[in-house]
Design a protein around this motif. Structure first.
Motif, PDB file in Angstrom:
ATOM      1  N   SER A 288      67.145 -33.551  40.893  1.00  0.00           N
ATOM      2  CA  SER A 288      65.841 -33.247  41.465  1.00  0.00           C
ATOM      3  C   SER A 288      65.816 -33.689  42.920  1.00  0.00           C
ATOM      4  O   SER A 288      66.550 -34.588  43.331  1.00  0.00           O
ATOM      5  CB  SER A 288      64.725 -33.941  40.680  1.00  0.00           C
ATOM      6  OG  SER A 288      64.861 -35.350  40.763  1.00  0.00           O
ATOM      7  N   GLY A 289      64.963 -33.049  43.711  1.00  0.00           N
ATOM      8  CA  GLY A 289      64.850 -33.380  45.125  1.00  0.00           C
ATOM      9  C   GLY A 289      65.499 -32.367  46.037  1.00  0.00           C
ATOM     10  O   GLY A 289      65.309 -32.420  47.254  1.00  0.00           O
ATOM     11  N   ASN A 301      62.720 -28.928  44.447  1.00  0.00           N
ATOM     12  CA  ASN A 301      62.961 -28.936  43.011  1.00  0.00           C
ATOM     13  C   ASN A 301      62.680 -30.341  42.501  1.00  0.00           C
ATOM     14  O   ASN A 301      63.524 -31.222  42.564  1.00  0.00           O
ATOM     15  CB  ASN A 301      64.402 -28.519  42.719  1.00  0.00           C
ATOM     16  CG  ASN A 301      64.710 -28.543  41.233  1.00  0.00           C
ATOM     17  OD1 ASN A 301      63.811 -28.632  40.400  1.00  0.00           O
ATOM     18  ND2 ASN A 301      65.994 -28.482  40.903  1.00  0.00           N
ATOM     19  N   ASP A 302      61.455 -30.568  42.025  1.00  0.00           N
ATOM     20  CA  ASP A 302      61.064 -31.874  41.523  1.00  0.00           C
ATOM     21  C   ASP A 302      61.376 -31.953  40.023  1.00  0.00           C
ATOM     22  O   ASP A 302      61.897 -31.005  39.436  1.00  0.00           O
ATOM     23  CB  ASP A 302      59.576 -32.097  41.794  1.00  0.00           C
ATOM     24  CG  ASP A 302      59.194 -33.570  41.797  1.00  0.00           C
ATOM     25  OD1 ASP A 302      60.097 -34.410  41.919  1.00  0.00           O
ATOM     26  OD2 ASP A 302      57.996 -33.866  41.677  1.00  0.00           O
ATOM     27  N   ARG A 303      61.023 -33.060  39.389  1.00  0.00           N
ATOM     28  CA  ARG A 303      61.395 -33.262  37.989  1.00  0.00           C
ATOM     29  C   ARG A 303      60.786 -32.214  37.068  1.00  0.00           C
ATOM     30  O   ARG A 303      61.477 -31.620  36.237  1.00  0.00           O
ATOM     31  CB  ARG A 303      60.977 -34.663  37.546  1.00  0.00           C
ATOM     32  CG  ARG A 303      61.812 -35.776  38.175  1.00  0.00           C
ATOM     33  CD  ARG A 303      61.340 -37.133  37.700  1.00  0.00           C
ATOM     34  NE  ARG A 303      62.148 -38.204  38.237  1.00  0.00           N
ATOM     35  CZ  ARG A 303      61.954 -38.758  39.425  1.00  0.00           C
ATOM     36  NH1 ARG A 303      60.962 -38.318  40.202  1.00  0.00           N
ATOM     37  NH2 ARG A 303      62.728 -39.726  39.859  1.00  0.00           N
ATOM     38  N   GLU A 304      59.482 -31.989  37.187  1.00  0.00           N
ATOM     39  CA  GLU A 304      58.806 -31.083  36.267  1.00  0.00           C
ATOM     40  C   GLU A 304      58.257 -29.834  36.942  1.00  0.00           C
ATOM     41  O   GLU A 304      57.805 -28.912  36.262  1.00  0.00           O
ATOM     42  CB  GLU A 304      57.659 -31.819  35.563  1.00  0.00           C
ATOM     43  CG  GLU A 304      58.129 -32.977  34.686  1.00  0.00           C
ATOM     44  CD  GLU A 304      56.975 -33.677  34.006  1.00  0.00           C
ATOM     45  OE1 GLU A 304      55.803 -33.313  34.299  1.00  0.00           O
ATOM     46  OE2 GLU A 304      57.225 -34.584  33.182  1.00  0.00           O
ATOM     47  N   TRP A 332      59.291 -35.855  55.388  1.00  0.00           N
ATOM     48  CA  TRP A 332      59.555 -36.983  54.502  1.00  0.00           C
ATOM     49  C   TRP A 332      58.486 -38.061  54.597  1.00  0.00           C
ATOM     50  O   TRP A 332      57.928 -38.330  55.661  1.00  0.00           O
ATOM     51  CB  TRP A 332      60.906 -37.626  54.862  1.00  0.00           C
ATOM     52  CG  TRP A 332      62.077 -36.717  54.710  1.00  0.00           C
ATOM     53  CD1 TRP A 332      62.812 -36.143  55.711  1.00  0.00           C
ATOM     54  CD2 TRP A 332      62.667 -36.274  53.484  1.00  0.00           C
ATOM     55  NE1 TRP A 332      63.810 -35.364  55.193  1.00  0.00           N
ATOM     56  CE2 TRP A 332      63.748 -35.424  53.816  1.00  0.00           C
ATOM     57  CE3 TRP A 332      62.386 -36.504  52.141  1.00  0.00           C
ATOM     58  CZ2 TRP A 332      64.547 -34.820  52.861  1.00  0.00           C
ATOM     59  CZ3 TRP A 332      63.184 -35.898  51.178  1.00  0.00           C
ATOM     60  CH2 TRP A 332      64.246 -35.069  51.542  1.00  0.00           C
ATOM     61  N   ASN A 333      58.243 -38.716  53.459  1.00  0.00           N
ATOM     62  CA  ASN A 333      57.517 -39.975  53.390  1.00  0.00           C
ATOM     63  C   ASN A 333      58.526 -41.081  53.116  1.00  0.00           C
ATOM     64  O   ASN A 333      59.535 -40.850  52.426  1.00  0.00           O
ATOM     65  CB  ASN A 333      56.490 -39.975  52.247  1.00  0.00           C
ATOM     66  CG  ASN A 333      55.215 -39.251  52.611  1.00  0.00           C
ATOM     67  OD1 ASN A 333      54.827 -39.223  53.772  1.00  0.00           O
ATOM     68  ND2 ASN A 333      54.570 -38.665  51.623  1.00  0.00           N
ATOM     69  N   MET A 334      58.249 -42.298  53.599  1.00  0.00           N
ATOM     70  CA  MET A 334      59.076 -43.451  53.262  1.00  0.00           C
ATOM     71  C   MET A 334      58.186 -44.593  52.792  1.00  0.00           C
ATOM     72  O   MET A 334      57.162 -44.885  53.399  1.00  0.00           O
ATOM     73  CB  MET A 334      59.915 -43.916  54.451  1.00  0.00           C
ATOM     74  CG  MET A 334      60.808 -45.119  54.121  1.00  0.00           C
ATOM     75  SD  MET A 334      61.815 -45.677  55.526  1.00  0.00           S
ATOM     76  CE  MET A 334      63.038 -44.348  55.600  1.00  0.00           C
ATOM     77  N   THR A 335      58.601 -45.208  51.692  1.00  0.00           N
ATOM     78  CA  THR A 335      57.949 -46.422  51.200  1.00  0.00           C
ATOM     79  C   THR A 335      58.897 -47.594  51.422  1.00  0.00           C
ATOM     80  O   THR A 335      60.098 -47.487  51.109  1.00  0.00           O
ATOM     81  CB  THR A 335      57.620 -46.286  49.696  1.00  0.00           C
ATOM     82  OG1 THR A 335      56.816 -45.122  49.504  1.00  0.00           O
ATOM     83  CG2 THR A 335      56.876 -47.497  49.187  1.00  0.00           C
ATOM     84  N   ILE A 336      58.374 -48.709  51.963  1.00  0.00           N
ATOM     85  CA  ILE A 336      59.180 -49.883  52.260  1.00  0.00           C
ATOM     86  C   ILE A 336      58.721 -51.017  51.351  1.00  0.00           C
ATOM     87  O   ILE A 336      57.548 -51.413  51.378  1.00  0.00           O
ATOM     88  CB  ILE A 336      59.051 -50.304  53.745  1.00  0.00           C
ATOM     89  CG1 ILE A 336      59.442 -49.116  54.647  1.00  0.00           C
ATOM     90  CG2 ILE A 336      59.929 -51.514  54.042  1.00  0.00           C
ATOM     91  CD1 ILE A 336      58.283 -48.366  55.221  1.00  0.00           C
ATOM     92  N   LEU A 337      59.643 -51.560  50.541  1.00  0.00           N
ATOM     93  CA  LEU A 337      59.290 -52.543  49.515  1.00  0.00           C
ATOM     94  C   LEU A 337      60.163 -53.790  49.635  1.00  0.00           C
ATOM     95  O   LEU A 337      61.288 -53.834  49.118  1.00  0.00           O
ATOM     96  CB  LEU A 337      59.464 -51.931  48.113  1.00  0.00           C
ATOM     97  CG  LEU A 337      58.680 -50.643  47.816  1.00  0.00           C
ATOM     98  CD1 LEU A 337      59.164 -50.019  46.521  1.00  0.00           C
ATOM     99  CD2 LEU A 337      57.203 -50.952  47.733  1.00  0.00           C
ATOM    100  N   VAL A 436      62.569 -42.641  50.017  1.00  0.00           N
ATOM    101  CA  VAL A 436      62.043 -41.442  50.664  1.00  0.00           C
ATOM    102  C   VAL A 436      61.669 -40.409  49.602  1.00  0.00           C
ATOM    103  O   VAL A 436      62.272 -40.323  48.535  1.00  0.00           O
ATOM    104  CB  VAL A 436      63.052 -40.814  51.658  1.00  0.00           C
ATOM    105  CG1 VAL A 436      63.265 -41.718  52.849  1.00  0.00           C
ATOM    106  CG2 VAL A 436      64.372 -40.481  50.976  1.00  0.00           C
ATOM    107  N   SER A 437      60.654 -39.620  49.923  1.00  0.00           N
ATOM    108  CA  SER A 437      60.185 -38.547  49.057  1.00  0.00           C
ATOM    109  C   SER A 437      59.621 -37.445  49.932  1.00  0.00           C
ATOM    110  O   SER A 437      59.256 -37.700  51.093  1.00  0.00           O
ATOM    111  CB  SER A 437      59.123 -39.063  48.072  1.00  0.00           C
ATOM    112  OG  SER A 437      58.015 -39.585  48.784  1.00  0.00           O
ATOM    113  N   PRO A 438      59.532 -36.211  49.422  1.00  0.00           N
ATOM    114  CA  PRO A 438      58.991 -35.114  50.249  1.00  0.00           C
ATOM    115  C   PRO A 438      57.569 -35.390  50.702  1.00  0.00           C
ATOM    116  O   PRO A 438      56.769 -35.964  49.954  1.00  0.00           O
ATOM    117  CB  PRO A 438      59.060 -33.905  49.318  1.00  0.00           C
ATOM    118  CG  PRO A 438      60.117 -34.255  48.314  1.00  0.00           C
ATOM    119  CD  PRO A 438      60.006 -35.745  48.119  1.00  0.00           C
ATOM    120  N   HIS A 439      57.272 -34.997  51.930  1.00  0.00           N
ATOM    121  CA  HIS A 439      55.928 -35.178  52.503  1.00  0.00           C
ATOM    122  C   HIS A 439      55.135 -33.898  52.277  1.00  0.00           C
ATOM    123  O   HIS A 439      55.572 -32.810  52.667  1.00  0.00           O
ATOM    124  CB  HIS A 439      56.040 -35.470  53.991  1.00  0.00           C
ATOM    125  CG  HIS A 439      54.733 -35.374  54.726  1.00  0.00           C
ATOM    126  ND1 HIS A 439      53.624 -36.082  54.364  1.00  0.00           N
ATOM    127  CD2 HIS A 439      54.378 -34.618  55.814  1.00  0.00           C
ATOM    128  CE1 HIS A 439      52.637 -35.798  55.191  1.00  0.00           C
ATOM    129  NE2 HIS A 439      53.057 -34.910  56.065  1.00  0.00           N
TER     130      HIS A 439
END
Length: 442
Positions: A288-289, A301-304, A332-337, A436-439
């Motif tokens: 996916s992705g 193409n995401d999971r579902e 893109w989006n980015m999450t920083i953890l 990262v994930s699609p924006h």
């Protein structure tokens, strides 16, 4: 002929007596017959003529001829000249496509500024037949077999009921003068080849070919109406629209047939071609992705779901400060953890790095020629361009590959590989995970 002309206009509601109609008149037999019929029918008309400056004195002669006819019959006449060859070269178009763009743009300007309600072109039944054969040769879908539309917006085609032979007979019977375009007699263009070689051979099999095809247009129109209703039902069942995001339920593709064709019939509105839809279907059960692009949209193409959004063209470098938790860059989006739990990430679109080695602010940008890093597991530098080639990243995907930098050093080729120098080791006490994930713009 005049009765058939009026019946055709009435049957398809092309225009009314109170319409002011601009006629596209080249000076050829088709447009001169159209002009005569509109005059006989008593409509309010004017003439528009384009000189494409492609045939030297012949083109100038056409322009003079149309102007003379208009003056003699006291008909308003608008003319223009185009440097069609130069326009085609600048915009990388064929001469035919360049001429089409130029004339319709100008026609629209005249219609708008002069207050006309309709634009009439002299396409006839043989033109429609030739168009269908061209579509067939180039692999068109069912839409391509419906012929030239009788009307589109304010454009009407009042001669589509008549064959070329019928138009010639009418012109001779009414002593209508016209100019002959010598280019119509050559086989240089695909349409002319079909006109002079293919259609005569087909008429040996069916002498009434034009009118047989005309009846088939009605059948195709009905089939298209059913197809569109079926597509609407499919859309209601499998498609969800949320803000600017279109979500296609992947459950449809389990056991379905002709998936690429169904998907293309929905996605062609968003600029995706059939070949790309075949690639999308082939990727459904993969990682996916994966992303696919048209000129205006992207599909993920995401999971579902298959997720469709407009392309985002904002690729200005993003600066990420310490303690910042979210960032957006391009598509893109980015999450920083940050975390004190030291655990490696196994996700493709995640990178968990040694926090002590990372110095803020970070720069998130597109990769560029000359970029290099130390891919995880390697002790020597490798160019990003070579890394992408070795990992078989497609040309389309390369354009959206991004890198994350700390003090000018690449720490992650986002979604692909971290830099070996920033990996987690036995001495790591704290980590930072970048995801990262699609924006999807709202």
């Amino acid at each position: 002929m005049l009765e058939q002309f009026l019946n055709h206009i009435h049957q398809h509601t092309l225009c009314r007596k109170d319409d002011c109609i601009l006629l596209a008149v080249s000076g050829g037999i088709d447009s001169m017959v159209m002009l005569h019929l509109f005059q006989q029918a008593g409509f309010s008309i004017a003439i528009a003529h384009c000189n494409f400056q492609l045939r030297g004195k012949d083109a100038d002669g056409d322009e003079d001829f149309v102007k003379t006819v208009a003056a003699q019959q006291n008909i308003p006449c608008f003319t223009t000249r185009f440097d069609t060859a130069a326009y085609a070269e600048v915009h990388k178009l064929s001469i035919q496509m360049a001429a089409r763009e130029l004339r319709y743009r100008w026609f629209n300007e005249v219609v708008t500024h002069q207050g006309f309600t309709k634009l009439a072109t002299a396409h006839h039944l043989n033109d429609s037949l030739e168009t269908v054969l061209l579509h067939w040769v180039h692999g068109a879908s069912l839409d391509g077999f419906a012929g030239i539309p009788v009307k589109h917006s304010n454009i009407i085609r009042p001669l589509l009921f008549a064959s070329r032979e019928a138009i010639e007979q009418y012109a001779k019977a009414h002593n209508i003068a016209w100019r002959e375009d010598s280019s119509n007699q050559t086989d240089d263009y695909q349409r002319n080849y079909i006109r002079h070689k293919i259609i005569p051979a087909l008429k040996e099999l069916n002498p009434s070919l034009e009118y047989t095809i005309q009846r088939s247009f009605g059948k195709v129109a009905g089939e298209l109406a059913l197809l569109h209703r079926g597509l609407e039902a499919w859309t209601d069942q499998y498609v969800t629209v949320l803000h600017d995001r279109i979500m296609i339920d992947k459950a449809y593709f389990q056991g379905a047939t002709h998936e690429a064709s169904v998907l293309w019939n929905f996605l062609k509105e968003y600029g995706f071609n059939y070949d790309v839809c075949m690639d999308i279907v082939a990727s459904l059960h993969g990682q996916s992705g994966k992303r696919f692009y048209s000129s205006t949209h992207q599909l993920v193409n995401d999971r579902e779901h298959l997720l469709v959004t407009k392309q985002v063209n904002d690729w200005e470098n993003a600066r990420i400060e310490k303690d910042q938790q979210q960032a957006t860059f391009g598509i893109w989006n980015m999450t920083i953890l940050p975390s004190a739990v030291v655990q490696k990430s196994s996700q493709v679109y995640e990178a968990t790095l040694d926090a002590a080695k990372i110095i803020f602010p970070l720069v998130w940008r597109k990769w560029k020629a000359g970029d290099a890093f130390y891919p995880l597991g390697m002790q020597h530098r490798k160019k990003v361009s070579d890394f992408l080639i070795d990992n078989k990243v497609s040309v389309a995907d390369k354009d959206t590959v991004t890198v994350l930098e700390s003090q000018g050093e690449i720490i992650w080729v986002a979604g692909h590989r971290i830099d070996n120098r920033y990996r987690i080791t036995e001495t790591t006490r704290e980590v930072i995970t970048f995801r990262v994930s699609p924006h999807f713009p709202q």
